[in-house]
Design an enzyme around this catalytic site. Structure first.
Site, PDB file in Angstrom:
ATOM      1  N   CYS A  95      32.929  42.138  31.678  1.00 12.94           N
ATOM      2  CA  CYS A  95      32.191  43.295  31.169  1.00 12.94           C
ATOM      3  C   CYS A  95      30.870  43.413  31.918  1.00 12.94           C
ATOM      4  O   CYS A  95      30.515  42.556  32.718  1.00 12.94           O
ATOM      5  CB  CYS A  95      31.945  43.138  29.674  1.00 12.94           C
ATOM      6  SG  CYS A  95      33.467  42.965  28.720  1.00 12.94           S
ATOM      7  N   GLY A 150      34.152  47.379  33.697  1.00 13.16           N
ATOM      8  CA  GLY A 150      34.920  47.623  32.486  1.00 13.16           C
ATOM      9  C   GLY A 150      35.045  49.101  32.216  1.00 13.16           C
ATOM     10  O   GLY A 150      34.054  49.829  32.280  1.00 13.16           O
ATOM     11  N   ASN A 163      28.734  39.594  27.859  1.00 11.40           N
ATOM     12  CA  ASN A 163      29.623  39.500  29.010  1.00 11.40           C
ATOM     13  C   ASN A 163      30.088  38.063  29.118  1.00 11.40           C
ATOM     14  O   ASN A 163      29.271  37.153  29.256  1.00 11.40           O
ATOM     15  CB  ASN A 163      28.899  39.916  30.295  1.00 11.40           C
ATOM     16  CG  ASN A 163      29.751  39.682  31.534  1.00 11.40           C
ATOM     17  OD1 ASN A 163      30.964  39.650  31.464  1.00 11.40           O
ATOM     18  ND2 ASN A 163      29.095  39.505  32.675  1.00 11.40           N
ATOM     19  N   GLY A 164      31.397  37.863  29.046  1.00 12.62           N
ATOM     20  CA  GLY A 164      31.929  36.512  29.149  1.00 12.62           C
ATOM     21  C   GLY A 164      32.997  36.259  28.111  1.00 12.62           C
ATOM     22  O   GLY A 164      33.560  37.181  27.517  1.00 12.62           O
ATOM     23  N   CYS A 169      30.676  32.088  38.685  1.00  9.31           N
ATOM     24  CA  CYS A 169      32.060  32.475  38.939  1.00  9.31           C
ATOM     25  C   CYS A 169      32.232  32.927  40.391  1.00  9.31           C
ATOM     26  O   CYS A 169      31.602  33.889  40.833  1.00  9.31           O
ATOM     27  CB  CYS A 169      32.460  33.595  37.986  1.00  9.31           C
ATOM     28  SG  CYS A 169      34.073  34.332  38.329  1.00  9.31           S
ATOM     29  N   TYR A 205      35.456  39.469  44.419  1.00 10.39           N
ATOM     30  CA  TYR A 205      35.896  40.797  44.004  1.00 10.39           C
ATOM     31  C   TYR A 205      35.008  41.531  43.025  1.00 10.39           C
ATOM     32  O   TYR A 205      34.702  42.699  43.202  1.00 10.39           O
ATOM     33  CB  TYR A 205      37.302  40.717  43.391  1.00 10.39           C
ATOM     34  CG  TYR A 205      37.694  42.015  42.729  1.00 10.39           C
ATOM     35  CD1 TYR A 205      37.911  43.161  43.501  1.00 10.39           C
ATOM     36  CD2 TYR A 205      37.787  42.132  41.354  1.00 10.39           C
ATOM     37  CE1 TYR A 205      38.248  44.376  42.911  1.00 10.39           C
ATOM     38  CE2 TYR A 205      38.117  43.341  40.755  1.00 10.39           C
ATOM     39  CZ  TYR A 205      38.349  44.460  41.530  1.00 10.39           C
ATOM     40  OH  TYR A 205      38.656  45.650  40.960  1.00 10.39           O
ATOM     41  N   SER A 262      37.382  46.544  47.513  1.00 11.91           N
ATOM     42  CA  SER A 262      36.645  45.291  47.640  1.00 11.91           C
ATOM     43  C   SER A 262      37.032  44.480  48.867  1.00 11.91           C
ATOM     44  O   SER A 262      36.303  43.576  49.264  1.00 11.91           O
ATOM     45  CB  SER A 262      36.844  44.435  46.383  1.00 11.91           C
ATOM     46  OG  SER A 262      38.212  44.085  46.236  1.00 11.91           O
ATOM     47  N   ASP A 283      43.369  41.429  52.055  1.00  8.23           N
ATOM     48  CA  ASP A 283      43.160  41.655  50.627  1.00  8.23           C
ATOM     49  C   ASP A 283      42.395  40.463  50.072  1.00  8.23           C
ATOM     50  O   ASP A 283      42.267  39.423  50.730  1.00  8.23           O
ATOM     51  CB  ASP A 283      44.488  41.853  49.901  1.00  8.23           C
ATOM     52  CG  ASP A 283      44.352  42.673  48.624  1.00  8.23           C
ATOM     53  OD1 ASP A 283      43.203  42.974  48.231  1.00  8.23           O
ATOM     54  OD2 ASP A 283      45.381  43.007  48.012  1.00  8.23           O
ATOM     55  N   ASP A 284      41.880  40.620  48.847  1.00  6.37           N
ATOM     56  CA  ASP A 284      41.030  39.561  48.306  1.00  6.37           C
ATOM     57  C   ASP A 284      41.785  38.511  47.510  1.00  6.37           C
ATOM     58  O   ASP A 284      41.309  37.397  47.331  1.00  6.37           O
ATOM     59  CB  ASP A 284      39.915  40.160  47.434  1.00  6.37           C
ATOM     60  CG  ASP A 284      40.436  41.223  46.504  1.00  6.37           C
ATOM     61  OD1 ASP A 284      41.280  40.911  45.672  1.00  6.37           O
ATOM     62  OD2 ASP A 284      40.002  42.387  46.628  1.00  6.37           O
ATOM     63  N   CYS A 300      41.883  31.829  34.031  1.00  3.38           N
ATOM     64  CA  CYS A 300      40.446  31.778  33.773  1.00  3.38           C
ATOM     65  C   CYS A 300      40.235  31.861  32.271  1.00  3.38           C
ATOM     66  O   CYS A 300      40.852  32.682  31.596  1.00  3.38           O
ATOM     67  CB  CYS A 300      39.732  32.938  34.459  1.00  3.38           C
ATOM     68  SG  CYS A 300      37.979  33.061  34.025  1.00  3.38           S
ATOM     69  N   CYS A 314      31.989  28.092  39.926  1.00  5.04           N
ATOM     70  CA  CYS A 314      33.192  27.813  39.150  1.00  5.04           C
ATOM     71  C   CYS A 314      34.385  28.178  40.016  1.00  5.04           C
ATOM     72  O   CYS A 314      34.544  29.331  40.423  1.00  5.04           O
ATOM     73  CB  CYS A 314      33.219  28.606  37.847  1.00  5.04           C
ATOM     74  SG  CYS A 314      34.749  28.377  36.908  1.00  5.04           S
ATOM     75  N   CYS A 346      39.952  28.794  38.657  1.00  7.49           N
ATOM     76  CA  CYS A 346      41.212  29.515  38.875  1.00  7.49           C
ATOM     77  C   CYS A 346      41.908  29.047  40.146  1.00  7.49           C
ATOM     78  O   CYS A 346      43.125  29.203  40.288  1.00  7.49           O
ATOM     79  CB  CYS A 346      40.981  31.020  38.888  1.00  7.49           C
ATOM     80  SG  CYS A 346      39.837  31.598  40.157  1.00  7.49           S
TER      81      CYS A 346
END
Length: 466
Positions: A12, A38, A112-113, A246, A252, A293, A355-356, A392, A442, A445
């Site tokens: 968010c 978002g 946010n989170g 993160c 991205y 992105s 691509d990312d 995640c 972090c 993922c």
């Protein structure tokens, strides 16, 4: 564009203003700049010094905040939120900021989170008599604050924050102050700026540029910043030796014109592309990026490799971000509406498609097919991040582990599934080196190594859903 258009759904975005006569309007512009974070719902709560009033709804910033509705809110301070539903799901009641009224005053919060101990805290609070009005994990903080036995709000908030585990950037607005808090690991970006004598806070610095605000500094992990008519004061509610921003913010989520921890996002992505060119040299004719992105990484790859960058894929800008659609079938239909291959660029060419990330692989397969249908003789897919093998738990919906294609398939198996002539992922070392330092991120993922304890009920949800 995140590789699944998208299998990864965003976090968010939050924005706050203190001390400006046009606080609501500034928040509108700030949220518009953060819309990419978002698109399911948005809201603004404003304080005029005596009471809090809010406007919110399910939809985009421009859809919800009409001139008529904005006329309902005025004041010198405000907080706003754009939402992608993670924990708790969608629904009007979950659109933030959440606004609470009581005999001792009002409180609004934007988050946010994602809290990894939300369920256990909810159970504890409900046994003590709390009744939750939403299914969002964000509401937990308000109940913890209200039930705290400390005499003043600052201590109540610090005590409540110390009980939370996971990723959180919070804005808390009362009639008399704006509180800003970031989790002890700093998993989410959050920055402080100023506009004249007013203070502004935002998930990304690009929101400051839109309103003409000046960046001051990042909010520190474990910090509680209190802003009122007397100015700023900073207190620490927790100290962690492990900072863990993160990594997907750089790969991205954030806009390329934002700066995170002093690092420009476009520059970071461009560096990832350059590293990728060094790690995966390919004999080809053109380099193209999947909008939007991946463009920065594609430019970096082209510069380092000497292969010209071309606009081989075009996005229809009038189509919404299809990854937020509620079903996979709608997301797949959205892909066909959203992208077109440029035949005049790729026909008869060996194409490097940058691509990312790859999540499920379904969209990557369709994009490879688009390029080949447009006449590309070869399509080599290069990804500017390592394979995503793990969920995640901190506010990005990476679906179940079973839906992550890299969790149980080799690079060669993925290549065959998407129909590419070759497939290369950027190494973990190459990705972190692109930011100029190896630590402080972090990478859960990618590696499965998370900066916080993950509670059993949360593990069960992510590893068994779907």
């Amino acid at each position: 564009m995140l590789a699944e258009i998208k299998g990864l759904n965003e976090e968010c975005g939050i924005f706050g203003v203190w001390g400006h006569q046009d606080a609501a309007q500034l928040t509108y512009y700030g949220l518009h700049a953060l819309q990419h974070r978002g698109q399911e719902g948005t809201g603004i709560v404003v304080s005029d010094g005596n009471e809090l009033k809010g406007v919110k709804g399910e939809g985009l910033v421009t859809e919800i905040f009409t001139a008529e509705r904005m006329a309902e809110v005025s004041g010198k301070s405000a907080i706003g939120h754009v939402r992608y539903a993670t924990a708790g799901g969608g629904g009007y009641e979950n659109v933030q900021p959440l606004l609470f009224h009581s005999q001792t005053g009002s409180l609004a919060l934007a988050h946010n989170g994602n809290l990894v101990n939300a369920n256990s805290l909810k159970h504890q609070l409900e046994t003590q008599g709390s009744i939750f009005q939403t299914s969002s994990d964000s509401e937990v903080l308000a109940h913890l604050i209200k039930r705290s036995g400390f005499p003043n709000l600052n201590d109540k908030v610090k005590n409540a924050l110390s009980m939370l585990k996971g990723a959180y950037a919070y804005l808390i607005l009362t009639e008399t102050e704006l509180m800003v808090a970031l989790d002890p690991h700093g998993l989410r970006p959050l920055s402080l700026g100023c506009l004249g004598d007013a203070y502004v806070v935002a998930s990304e610095t690009c929101a400051f540029d839109v309103i003409g605000a000046e960046y001051i500094r990042d909010i520190q992990p474990g910090e509680l910043l209190i802003i009122d008519d007397n100015g700023l004061r900073s207190e620490m509610f927790s100290v962690s030796s492990t900072k863990a921003m993160c990594m997907m913010e750089y790969v991205y989520f954030s806009r390329p014109d934002s700066n995170i921890q002093g690092i420009n996002v476009h520059t970071a992505r461009k560096n990832m592309g350059k590293k990728l060119a060094l790690e995966a040299p390919i004999d080809a004719d053109v380099v193209t990026g999947v909008p939007d992105s991946s463009i920065s990484a594609a430019i970096g790859y082209a510069e380092e490799s000497g292969i010209p960058y071309e606009m081989g894929l075009v996005k229809n800008k009038y189509v919404g971000r299809t990854f937020i659609q509620p079903s996979q079938s709608l997301r797949e239909q959205g892909v066909k509406m959203k992208l077109s291959a440029v035949r005049g660029v790729v026909e008869g060419k060996r194409v490097i498609m940058v691509d990312d990330s790859i999540v499920r692989g379904t969209t990557s397969k369709r994009i490879v097919n688009l390029l080949k249908e447009a006449g590309a003789t070869e399509v080599h897919v290069v990804i500017s991040s390592p394979p995503i093998k793990n969920p995640c738990f901190y506010g990005i919906d990476t679906s179940s582990k079973e839906e992550l294609i890299a969790s149980d398939k080799s690079v060669e198996e993925i290549r065959q599934l998407i129909g590419a002539d070759s497939l290369t992922f950027l190494s973990l070392e190459g990705m972190t080196a692109s930011l100029g330092q190896q630590n402080g991120y972090c990478l859960g993922c990618f590696t499965g190594d998370y900066p916080t304890e993950i509670y059993p009920d949360t593990l069960q949800y992510y590893y068994q859903k779907g």
